[in-house]
Design an enzyme around this catalytic site. Structure first.
Site, short mmCIF file in Angstrom:
data_model
loop_
_atom_site.label_atom_id
_atom_site.label_comp_id
_atom_site.label_asym_id
_atom_site.label_seq_id
_atom_site.Cartn_x
_atom_site.Cartn_y
_atom_site.Cartn_z
N HIS A 19 0.83 -1.20 0.00
CA HIS A 19 0.00 0.00 0.00
C HIS A 19 0.87 1.26 0.00
O HIS A 19 2.10 1.18 0.15
CB HIS A 19 -0.93 0.00 1.21
CG HIS A 19 -2.01 -1.03 1.12
ND1 HIS A 19 -3.00 -1.17 2.06
CD2 HIS A 19 -2.28 -1.97 0.16
CE1 HIS A 19 -3.82 -2.16 1.71
NE2 HIS A 19 -3.40 -2.65 0.56
N GLU A 30 1.33 3.66 2.14
CA GLU A 30 2.11 3.94 3.34
C GLU A 30 3.39 3.12 3.40
O GLU A 30 4.46 3.62 3.78
CB GLU A 30 1.26 3.64 4.59
CG GLU A 30 -0.02 4.46 4.69
CD GLU A 30 -1.22 3.77 4.04
OE1 GLU A 30 -2.34 3.97 4.55
OE2 GLU A 30 -1.04 3.05 3.03
N TRP A 52 -15.43 2.94 -37.52
CA TRP A 52 -15.27 3.90 -36.43
C TRP A 52 -15.88 5.26 -36.73
O TRP A 52 -15.90 5.72 -37.87
CB TRP A 52 -13.77 4.10 -36.13
CG TRP A 52 -13.04 2.81 -35.85
CD1 TRP A 52 -12.12 2.20 -36.66
CD2 TRP A 52 -13.18 1.96 -34.71
NE1 TRP A 52 -11.67 1.04 -36.09
CE2 TRP A 52 -12.30 0.87 -34.89
CE3 TRP A 52 -13.96 2.02 -33.55
CZ2 TRP A 52 -12.18 -0.16 -33.97
CZ3 TRP A 52 -13.84 1.00 -32.62
CH2 TRP A 52 -12.96 -0.07 -32.83
N THR A 72 -25.79 -5.28 -29.90
CA THR A 72 -24.42 -4.83 -30.14
C THR A 72 -23.52 -6.01 -30.48
O THR A 72 -22.64 -5.92 -31.34
CB THR A 72 -23.87 -4.10 -28.90
OG1 THR A 72 -24.62 -2.88 -28.70
CG2 THR A 72 -22.40 -3.75 -29.05
N ASP A 75 -21.90 -5.73 -34.03
CA ASP A 75 -20.51 -5.29 -33.99
C ASP A 75 -19.50 -6.38 -33.68
O ASP A 75 -18.30 -6.20 -33.89
CB ASP A 75 -20.34 -4.17 -32.96
CG ASP A 75 -21.15 -2.93 -33.30
OD1 ASP A 75 -21.53 -2.78 -34.47
OD2 ASP A 75 -21.40 -2.13 -32.39
N GLY A 99 -25.62 -0.08 -27.23
CA GLY A 99 -26.16 0.81 -28.26
C GLY A 99 -27.17 1.78 -27.68
O GLY A 99 -27.31 1.93 -26.46
#
Length: 332
Positions: free
Chosen positions: A50, A52, A172, A198, A202, A270
């Protein structure tokens, strides 16, 4: 320097863990002694030390002793054994005399217990410096701890005249910089959700690329029987599982995902799926990629009125990206 200066530095350090520490929170730490920074660190990777611990290690690397120093940390130090030992033990052993924290850890395992242990050991504790900024940094972590449901990011791309897809055979709408940014988002979330249409239209992979370690769960709303047998989701299901939910109650889906430990959900569906989430006001954050291209007659699926109106919604975080610039930057 005032406490806020060091806490803001800790928050800045914490942000470097974005996309690597989830579902853990991003945490930064700065150790100061006699007015000078003697150690810095942040949580770099899920399962790793972490913030510390890394800051204390940095003190040692610099040849500095943290005894008698003040530790500034963006979140309450942990006090339980998880992937790593409790940070409070290391803080006490290092001889830190004062801990300044931005905010209390909202999880049941900590929730102030870390501060109590530090105080019992004779360490002065100050909490609440830059608290709002700290909560904003880890908004998904705080929402999940409070509700048990995922933080919802709704994302879509559109042309400058409001179309979500095109009819000219090109795939795209936006550019490579925008797509790269999307993969950064995919990297940090616990799951990606789309509708069955979708998948049919796609054939997406719904993975974060390049493939580096943990991948988000892939969620489809609809009937499993409608999944094309040759779709990428099924072809790669052995490596990356796919979960199909037939129910229409989005809240039930979110509850089930929460029970699976999904802290952040990216909705990439979508128009129908996105509109459903927006109508039910489930979005915590909305990201829109807007191309500088007008599609006109080449446009397909115009953004719904709900999607258009939601751009003015102040109940969730809204980021609008202009995909025509190389370095994707928020413009609103």
């Amino acid at each position: 320097m005032p406490d806020t200066t060091y806490i803001k530095l800790a928050l800045k350090l914490a942000h470097q863990g974005l996309g690597s520490v989830e579902p853990n929170p991003m945490v930064g730490c700065v150790i100061v002694k006699n007015g000078k920074i003697i150690g810095e660190g942040y949580h770099r990777k899920f399962g790793g030390p972490h913030a510390e611990i890394n800051a204390l290690a940095d003190c040692k690397k610099r040849g500095n002793s943290p005894a008698g120093a003040t530790m500034y940390v963006s979140l309450e130090p942990c006090c339980h054994f998880g992937k790593t030992p409790p940070c409070v033990n290391a803080i006490i052993a290092a001889g830190i005399k004062k801990v300044v924290a931005a905010v209390k850890d909202p999880t049941k395992k900590v929730a102030g217990k870390g501060f109590k242990i530090l105080k019992k050991a004779g360490i002065e504790v100050i909490v609440g410096v830059c608290e709002n900024e700290a909560k904003e940094l880890n908004a998904p972590f705080f929402k999940f701890a409070k509700t048990g449901k995922p933080y919802i990011i709704v994302k879509w791309a559109q042309s400058s005249d409001g179309f979500l897809s095109r009819t000219d055979g090109k795939r795209w709408i936006t550019n490579a910089a925008s797509r790269k940014d999307v993969h950064k988002i995919r990297r940090k979330v616990g799951a990606i959700l789309v509708g069955i249409n979708t998948v049919i239209e796609d054939n997406p992979m719904l993975t974060a690329r390049p493939d580096r370690g943990r991948q988000p769960l892939r969620i489809v709303l609809g009937k499993a029987s409608k999944l094309p047998r040759n779709c990428y989701l099924l072809k790669t299901a052995k490596k990356w599982p796919v979960y199909v939910f037939n129910g229409r109650n989005l809240n039930d889906v979110l509850v089930k995902l929460g029970k699976r430990g999904v802290q952040q959900l990216l909705v990439e569906g979508g128009e129908k799926i996105i509109t459903s989430f927006l109508k039910q006001k489930l979005a915590d954050e909305i990201i829109v990629y807007i191309s500088n291209e007008k599609l006109g007659a080449k446009g397909k699926v115009p953004a719904s009125q709900v999607m258009v109106n939601i751009l003015k919604n102040e109940d969730c975080r809204l980021k609008i990206f202009n995909s025509k610039i190389v370095s994707v930057q928020p413009i609103a």
